[in-house]
Enzyme design. Structure first.
Site, PDB file in Angstrom:
ATOM      1  N   ARG B  16       0.893  -1.268   0.003  1.00 34.61           N
ATOM      2  CA  ARG B  16       0.127  -0.143  -0.035  1.00 34.61           C
ATOM      3  C   ARG B  16       0.957   1.173  -0.035  1.00 34.61           C
ATOM      4  O   ARG B  16       0.482   2.118  -0.854  1.00 34.61           O
ATOM      5  CB  ARG B  16      -0.857  -0.134   1.262  1.00 34.61           C
ATOM      6  N   HIS B 216       3.595   3.106  13.929  1.00 34.30           N
ATOM      7  CA  HIS B 216       3.818   3.095  12.594  1.00 34.30           C
ATOM      8  C   HIS B 216       4.929   4.429  12.374  1.00 34.30           C
ATOM      9  O   HIS B 216       4.669   5.649  12.548  1.00 34.30           O
ATOM     10  CB  HIS B 216       2.284   3.883  12.021  1.00 34.30           C
ATOM     11  N   HIS B 218       7.917   6.160  10.450  1.00 40.72           N
ATOM     12  CA  HIS B 218       8.591   6.413   9.095  1.00 40.72           C
ATOM     13  C   HIS B 218      10.070   6.678   9.532  1.00 40.72           C
ATOM     14  O   HIS B 218      10.438   7.120  10.630  1.00 40.72           O
ATOM     15  CB  HIS B 218       7.927   7.290   8.328  1.00 40.72           C
ATOM     16  N   CYS B 249      11.296   6.845  -2.642  1.00 39.58           N
ATOM     17  CA  CYS B 249      12.443   6.391  -3.359  1.00 39.58           C
ATOM     18  C   CYS B 249      13.525   7.523  -2.776  1.00 39.58           C
ATOM     19  O   CYS B 249      13.452   8.662  -3.200  1.00 39.58           O
ATOM     20  CB  CYS B 249      12.354   6.777  -4.862  1.00 39.58           C
ATOM     21  N   ASN B 260       8.647   3.462   5.587  1.00 37.93           N
ATOM     22  CA  ASN B 260       8.498   3.242   6.925  1.00 37.93           C
ATOM     23  C   ASN B 260       9.999   2.276   7.286  1.00 37.93           C
ATOM     24  O   ASN B 260      10.636   1.967   6.782  1.00 37.93           O
ATOM     25  CB  ASN B 260       7.143   2.158   6.870  1.00 37.93           C
TER      26      ASN B 260
END
Lengths: 315, 315
Positions: B16, B216, B218, B249, B260
């Site tokens: 996702r 969660h 990053h 990227c 993540n």
């Protein structure tokens, strides 16, 4: 949380580590350019060259030239790496800062492969270095324990072996009438985890509560800053790091990403947590970009790509 | 150390997250191939598609096709992301596992930019979702708090705002007769540090000691696994991650590396510390390599390059 230090000392190892494994020859003047730029950031010690066999490490065949060409910045120490007495003698003849160190390796197999010496022979070699320091009044500063968190030949390293290395370092220093500043635990092949860091530091603290500790953490498997946080939360105040994560080409082969923890990512993490580094992060990020342009391929550092704060906050 | 959990639950978000920002169009069948490969690793939940406006997120214009084409693996949940009732209705009409969630954002500015809604409007939107869940007997599981550790528009987020979001989530659940499994703290833009993680989790625990927490995280600035270790050491047991560090990227532009934390690096770290993940790391590494080949550029994951153990130990 209460053990987190107010400040840390960072030893920049990017030039020495990065250029010793570079895939293509790097021009001497570019090596000097990076070292000089790093000296403008507030970093106080730069491991600048490796004084090793140019046949084994062709990337540092120009170590003498680099050491001579650096325009020195006041207050910055420019060190070099040696693995034998010949390298130490070579270093001492150059305009470098000679910092007395003892280097042992917890894994005897690694020691043999890296230096062609057994542990006993390594201890004898350290005596030659210590004699050299004594004769020239070179202060002894740190003992280094390589492969303290694992070895690519032996696998896991028993904490008792690390303990024995600490005892050996203290005994060697004592034998030559030195007291030592502290011990650096090196995760040479990047097998450390935060729990290993906690266990090994805890073990050393239990026996030598006053001994200062530092870490040299390779980020081979992505755990580098997690391990650094584990060390910071136990009050460790000295960290070896490499600008941009120099020390390997993570994308060139399956050999992995053996670079050290990235200086600017570590500085970012520390400063965001109120831990003072004395380093100008914006200038350091420029050095990281310079390092990338010198080696000619992407390096692992993340803050240099993302920015210290998101773009829209800067604008 | 004693709070470190014996096991963790990992929600894979790579498909996702990764395909929603892909620079080039990715074939539908390749998205399906990655999802199916991930389902063979022991991962129990895969966030597979984003059910959002294809004009804003062209990378997920084929979300319905992907959801329909996946051959389902028993025991694996295939979820999708929605940001409004239309997305939820779309998800519910597809062969996906509909897991009831509440989504709030600590930064109102971010909320406006991301969803074009104020906080009050977002709360009203959650009521529509909750009504939908109630009518269809969909269990409510987790509340998500985006930008819990910082915002690219507002900068630092006051812990009191995060606290207010937790209270709002619990109140919303209660309003619809639900109890909630727990709350996921999302470092949406990668501004977290281990100390921030400790402070915010500590604050929530003080007020709601029984509430389960997830993260969660990053890895925008390299602190992802350090933050994860801070959460682990406080007993957190649920982690969103992305295979190979998908989600951006890092080498394409100065926009940074918004992916993540990398699933296989996190699994490696956990398993090395004796924290069970239930995931087959060797298979997961194959998935990470597949993800790299699908997006066509290097991804940040390190263990897939270095190997679980150094080569010589495997040989």
């Amino acid at each position: 949380m209460s053990n987190v230090p107010k400040s840390v000392v960072i030893h920049e190892e990017g030039p020495r580590e990065g250029f010793q494994i570079a895939a293509k020859p790097i021009a001497t003047k570019l090596k000097v350019e990076l070292i000089e730029a790093l000296a403008e950031t507030g970093i106080k010690q730069i491991d600048s060259v490796a004084l090793v066999d140019p046949k084994r490490v062709p990337g540092w065949a120009d170590a003498d030239d680099v050491a001579r060409l650096i325009r020195k910045h006041p207050g910055v120490r420019y060190t070099g790496l040696w693995l034998n007495l010949r390298g130490l003698e070579r270093a001492a003849a150059l305009p470098l800062d000679i910092v007395g160190v003892i280097r042992l390796t917890a894994s005897e197999t690694f020691c043999l492969r890296n230096t062609n010496r057994t542990l006993a022979q390594t201890v004898d070699e350290q005596r030659k270095w210590l004699r050299f320091y004594r004769e020239r009044n070179i202060p002894l500063e740190w003992g280094y324990i390589m492969t303290a968190f694992g070895c690519n030949y032996e696998g896991d390293i028993a904490p008792a072996k690390v303990r024995a290395m600490v005892a050996e370092i203290l005994s060697l220093a004592d034998e030559f009438g030195y007291s030592i500043d502290g011990v650096v635990l090196a995760d040479t092949v990047g097998m450390g985890t935060p729990l290993k860091v906690e266990r090994i530091i805890g073990m050393i603290r239990d026996e030598w509560p006053e001994l200062r500790l530092g870490t040299h953490l390779h980020d081979t498997r992505g755990t580098g800053l997690a391990n650094a946080w584990a060390a910071l939360s136990l009050g460790v105040q000295q960290f070896d790091t490499t600008v941009a994560g120099l020390g390997g080409c993570p994308f060139a082969s399956s050999k992995g990403a053996p670079g050290n923890i990235c200086t600017e990512d570590f500085v970012y993490m520390c400063e965001e947590m109120g831990i003072s580094t004395g380093i100008d992060l914006a200038r350091l990020i420029e050095c990281a970009r310079l390092a990338e342009s010198i080696v000619g391929h992407p390096l692992p550092g993340k803050v240099m790509k993302a920015g210290v704060r998101p773009q829209s906050l800067v604008a």
